[in-house]
Scaffold this motif. Structure first.
Motif, PDB file in Angstrom:
ATOM      1  N   GLN A   1       0.800  -1.221   0.000  1.00 15.33           N
ATOM      2  CA  GLN A   1       0.000   0.000   0.000  1.00 15.33           C
ATOM      3  C   GLN A   1       0.838   1.280   0.000  1.00 15.33           C
ATOM      4  OE1 GLN A   1      -3.138   0.487  -0.772  1.00 15.33           O
ATOM      5  NE2 GLN A   1      -3.116  -1.715  -1.159  1.00 15.33           N
ATOM      6  N   PRO A   2       1.932   1.363   0.760  1.00 16.40           N
ATOM      7  CA  PRO A   2       2.775   2.555   0.629  1.00 16.40           C
ATOM      8  C   PRO A   2       3.269   2.772  -0.797  1.00 16.40           C
ATOM      9  CG  PRO A   2       3.335   1.400   2.642  1.00 16.40           C
ATOM     10  CD  PRO A   2       2.376   0.513   1.893  1.00 16.40           C
ATOM     11  N   ALA A   3       3.624   1.668  -1.481  1.00 13.98           N
ATOM     12  CA  ALA A   3       4.082   1.794  -2.860  1.00 13.98           C
ATOM     13  C   ALA A   3       2.947   2.230  -3.783  1.00 13.98           C
ATOM     14  CB  ALA A   3       4.664   0.464  -3.344  1.00 13.98           C
ATOM     15  N   ALA A   4       1.752   1.685  -3.568  1.00 14.77           N
ATOM     16  CA  ALA A   4       0.593   2.055  -4.390  1.00 14.77           C
ATOM     17  C   ALA A   4       0.213   3.516  -4.176  1.00 14.77           C
ATOM     18  CB  ALA A   4      -0.583   1.142  -4.061  1.00 14.77           C
ATOM     19  N   MET A   5       0.228   3.940  -2.933  1.00 14.82           N
ATOM     20  CA  MET A   5      -0.120   5.334  -2.637  1.00 14.82           C
ATOM     21  C   MET A   5       0.915   6.297  -3.202  1.00 14.82           C
ATOM     22  SD  MET A   5      -1.637   5.163   1.232  1.00 14.82           S
ATOM     23  CE  MET A   5      -3.071   4.138   1.607  1.00 14.82           C
ATOM     24  N   ALA A   6       2.178   5.926  -3.107  1.00 14.99           N
ATOM     25  CA  ALA A   6       3.222   6.777  -3.668  1.00 14.99           C
ATOM     26  C   ALA A   6       3.061   6.916  -5.179  1.00 14.99           C
ATOM     27  CB  ALA A   6       4.602   6.213  -3.333  1.00 14.99           C
ATOM     28  N   LEU A   7       2.649   5.827  -5.838  1.00 15.10           N
ATOM     29  CA  LEU A   7       2.446   5.849  -7.282  1.00 15.10           C
ATOM     30  C   LEU A   7       1.371   6.852  -7.670  1.00 15.10           C
ATOM     31  CD1 LEU A   7       2.741   4.716 -10.184  1.00 15.10           C
ATOM     32  CD2 LEU A   7       1.123   2.910  -9.533  1.00 15.10           C
ATOM     33  N   VAL A   8       0.207   6.796  -7.032  1.00 11.79           N
ATOM     34  CA  VAL A   8      -0.879   7.695  -7.433  1.00 11.79           C
ATOM     35  C   VAL A   8      -0.630   9.117  -6.949  1.00 11.79           C
ATOM     36  CG1 VAL A   8      -2.612   5.886  -7.636  1.00 11.79           C
ATOM     37  CG2 VAL A   8      -2.301   7.009  -5.438  1.00 11.79           C
ATOM     38  N   ALA A   9       0.175   9.269  -5.894  1.00 14.70           N
ATOM     39  CA  ALA A   9       0.512  10.618  -5.444  1.00 14.70           C
ATOM     40  C   ALA A   9       1.436  11.305  -6.450  1.00 14.70           C
ATOM     41  CB  ALA A   9       1.165  10.571  -4.066  1.00 14.70           C
ATOM     42  N   ALA A  10       2.373  10.536  -7.009  1.00 16.76           N
ATOM     43  CA  ALA A  10       3.328  11.112  -7.956  1.00 16.76           C
ATOM     44  C   ALA A  10       2.769  11.185  -9.374  1.00 16.76           C
ATOM     45  CB  ALA A  10       4.624  10.299  -7.947  1.00 16.76           C
ATOM     46  N   TYR A  11       2.019  10.161  -9.758  1.00 18.40           N
ATOM     47  CA  TYR A  11       1.477  10.074 -11.121  1.00 18.40           C
ATOM     48  C   TYR A  11       0.006   9.660 -11.053  1.00 18.40           C
ATOM     49  CZ  TYR A  11       6.349  10.323 -12.566  1.00 18.40           C
ATOM     50  OH  TYR A  11       7.644  10.737 -12.770  1.00 18.40           O
ATOM     51  N   PRO A  12      -0.876  10.632 -10.752  1.00 22.99           N
ATOM     52  CA  PRO A  12      -2.300  10.313 -10.511  1.00 22.99           C
ATOM     53  C   PRO A  12      -3.129  10.194 -11.782  1.00 22.99           C
ATOM     54  CG  PRO A  12      -1.899  12.636 -10.128  1.00 22.99           C
ATOM     55  CD  PRO A  12      -0.550  12.040 -10.456  1.00 22.99           C
ATOM     56  N   ASN A  13      -2.718   9.298 -12.668  1.00 21.76           N
ATOM     57  CA  ASN A  13      -3.520   9.094 -13.874  1.00 21.76           C
ATOM     58  C   ASN A  13      -4.483   7.925 -13.652  1.00 21.76           C
ATOM     59  OD1 ASN A  13      -2.141   6.542 -14.711  1.00 21.76           O
ATOM     60  ND2 ASN A  13      -0.375   7.902 -14.976  1.00 21.76           N
ATOM     61  N   PRO A  14      -5.514   7.810 -14.473  1.00 24.14           N
ATOM     62  CA  PRO A  14      -6.531   6.762 -14.271  1.00 24.14           C
ATOM     63  C   PRO A  14      -5.975   5.338 -14.240  1.00 24.14           C
ATOM     64  CG  PRO A  14      -7.366   8.423 -15.777  1.00 24.14           C
ATOM     65  CD  PRO A  14      -5.921   8.746 -15.553  1.00 24.14           C
ATOM     66  N   VAL A  15      -4.969   5.059 -15.053  1.00 21.05           N
ATOM     67  CA  VAL A  15      -4.397   3.707 -15.074  1.00 21.05           C
ATOM     68  C   VAL A  15      -3.759   3.378 -13.731  1.00 21.05           C
ATOM     69  CG1 VAL A  15      -2.620   2.248 -16.095  1.00 21.05           C
ATOM     70  CG2 VAL A  15      -4.041   3.678 -17.569  1.00 21.05           C
ATOM     71  N   ASN A  16      -3.002   4.309 -13.202  1.00 18.38           N
ATOM     72  CA  ASN A  16      -2.344   4.058 -11.917  1.00 18.38           C
ATOM     73  C   ASN A  16      -3.356   3.971 -10.782  1.00 18.38           C
ATOM     74  OD1 ASN A  16       0.172   3.974 -13.081  1.00 18.38           O
ATOM     75  ND2 ASN A  16       0.636   6.125 -12.689  1.00 18.38           N
ATOM     76  N   TRP A  17      -4.380   4.823 -10.830  1.00 17.57           N
ATOM     77  CA  TRP A  17      -5.421   4.749  -9.811  1.00 17.57           C
ATOM     78  C   TRP A  17      -6.115   3.390  -9.867  1.00 17.57           C
ATOM     79  CZ3 TRP A  17      -6.452   7.053  -5.486  1.00 17.57           C
ATOM     80  CH2 TRP A  17      -6.099   8.396  -5.271  1.00 17.57           C
ATOM     81  N   ARG A  18      -6.407   2.947 -11.061  1.00 13.54           N
ATOM     82  CA  ARG A  18      -7.097   1.651 -11.187  1.00 13.54           C
ATOM     83  C   ARG A  18      -6.226   0.518 -10.654  1.00 13.54           C
ATOM     84  NH1 ARG A  18     -10.836  -1.461 -13.291  1.00 13.54           N
ATOM     85  NH2 ARG A  18     -10.235  -3.419 -14.281  1.00 13.54           N
ATOM     86  N   ASP A  19      -4.948   0.524 -11.016  1.00 12.33           N
ATOM     87  CA  ASP A  19      -4.064  -0.530 -10.531  1.00 12.33           C
ATOM     88  C   ASP A  19      -3.957  -0.506  -9.009  1.00 12.33           C
ATOM     89  OD1 ASP A  19      -3.531  -1.545 -13.037  1.00 12.33           O
ATOM     90  OD2 ASP A  19      -1.729  -0.353 -13.337  1.00 12.33           O
TER      91      ASP A  19
END
Length: 419
Positions: free
Chosen positions: A217-235
């Motif tokens: 979850q820290p890795a997932a949250m960091a991903l959408v915080a840095a690159y909040p595009n729909p694909v990353n949010w969905r993943d």
């Protein structure tokens, strides 16, 4: 629900990070001729100086085999000093480059480093090329050692760290790989930049595949915080749903977040959202999900499922919506907040965010309900109505631990990106 797969997360190609071909190494030039002294910086015995001078003459004449034999002759002399070790290997490096002999090059680079005389400005170049050479014959352990030394030479350079992360992963050390990619992200921030999106995605993929629960979850949250595009949010949210064992209420709240951030994609997502809302007694929200799916081309009105669900929820909407003012009055008189909470949920489905916020606040004040659920949904409607500060306070009031706390953290990330 479709099972999440990490196929979308592309491995960071080491070949793209390292100069594995066309190796160029800067070294001090050896003596030019037998009757000319070596560069003043290096003190060579006469036998070593003579052998190296002859080696260079042969190399200049195109006789690289002879040149190497003379360099080896010098290397075989007894009691070599560090200066001599360095210069012998400098000559060998030039021969290796001329003959494209990577085995010799690797030996010569290491030999030069063993002298302790490689200038600091050249050491990084040496270790980078040594790491690349080790990778060419899949010697991951040696490559790892070289890139660890390279990373230590310049802690602000993230490329060696990225290479190290991949090397750790290839050696089945996912904990170290994830930690190293986290270091890449932190170092980039310290440098005033943002690490590439591939770094964030790779970190999440490794953590997910290795079932590193504390890191996912820290890795997932960091991903959408840095690159909040729909694909990353969905993943990120798909991974969350797969691993959280959600009840119907938390599943609905996750789908609501996915709808808000534009992460719903395909027939399955919209159908699941509409069906979940319908099963929770929220015909207005179910109809909204169906309509949005049709508008985006994700659902077809000709599909039996869509026809059937629309036929179930649409006739209920008028009476359901008309009942809300009366339910709000009843909720104010109720002994606990249960009716206020459910009424707020119905109002959410019709986009009546201000009224829903009042119901959630009422539910919290009366008690007898799950406070984390109420605070999460209060934050949701306040965020949607434009009360950023109020929404932030509500999300931070979700105490957890559990799925709702995680959802609140995701909402805070989304909220932080709003103007």
């Amino acid at each position: 629900m479709k099972t999440f797969t990490t196929k979308a997360f592309k491995t960071l190609a080491i070949s793209a990070l390292l100069a594995t071909t066309g190796v160029v190494v800067g070294v001090a030039a050896p003596a030019q001729a037998a009757d000319k002294p070596a560069a003043p910086k290096y003190k060579l015995s006469k036998p070593v100086q003579q052998a190296l001078a002859e080696s260079q003459k042969l190399s200049a004449a195109g006789d690289n085999a002879g040149a190497l034999a003379k360099a080896n002759e010098a290397a075989a002399l007894p009691s070599l000093t560090p200066d001599e070790v360095y210069m012998i290997n400098a000559v060998k490096i030039n021969i290796a480059i001329a003959t494209k002999d990577n085995t010799l090059l690797e030996q010569a680079l290491r030999g030069a480093l063993s002298s302790g005389l490689v200038p600091p400005e050249d050491q990084a170049k040496f270790y980078r090329n040594l790491g690349a050479l080790a990778l060419q014959h899949n010697d991951y352990a040696t490559a790892t050692s070289d890139f660890e030394k390279l990373a230590a030479l310049n802690p602000a350079d993230t490329e060696p760290m990225i290479a190290l992360a991949e090397l750790y992963q290839r050696q089945k050390q996912p904990v170290k790989a994830v930690a190293m990619l986290g270091k890449v992200i932190d170092t980039a921030k310290a440098n005033g930049t943002v690490a590439p999106e591939t770094v964030y995605r790779r970190r999440l993929a490794i953590a997910y595949d290795a079932k590193l629960t504390a890191d996912i979850q820290p890795a997932a949250m960091a991903l959408v915080a840095a690159y909040p595009n729909p694909v990353n949010w969905r993943d990120a949210l798909t991974i969350f749903r797969d691993g959280a064992n959600l009840d119907d209420q938390a599943s609905l709240d996750t789908l609501r977040l996915m709808a808000t951030v534009g992460a719903l994609n395909g027939e399955r997502d919209y159908a699941e959202y509409a069906e979940t809302a319908s099963n929770r007694g929220l015909p207005g929200e179910a109809k909204t999900a169906l309509d949005e799916g049709v508008a985006k081309g994700m659902l077809s009105t000709s599909k039996p499922f869509v026809k059937e669900l629309s036929g179930v929820v649409t006739p209920k909407i008028a009476a359901d919506k008309a009942s809300l003012p009366g339910l709000a009055k009843d909720a104010a008189k109720a002994a606990n907040g249960k009716l206020a909470l459910s009424t707020g949920d119905a109002m959410y489905g019709y986009g009546q965010y201000a009224d829903a916020a009042a119901m959630y606040k009422l539910a919290l004040s009366k008690g007898g309900i799950d406070a984390d659920t109420a605070n999460l949904r209060l934050g949701m409607v306040l965020a949607k109505s434009g009360d950023k500060a109020g929404a932030e306070a509500a999300f931070k009031a979700v105490a957890g631990p559990g799925a709702r706390k995680t959802l609140a953290q995701y909402w805070l990330i989304w909220l932080s990106k709003k103007a």
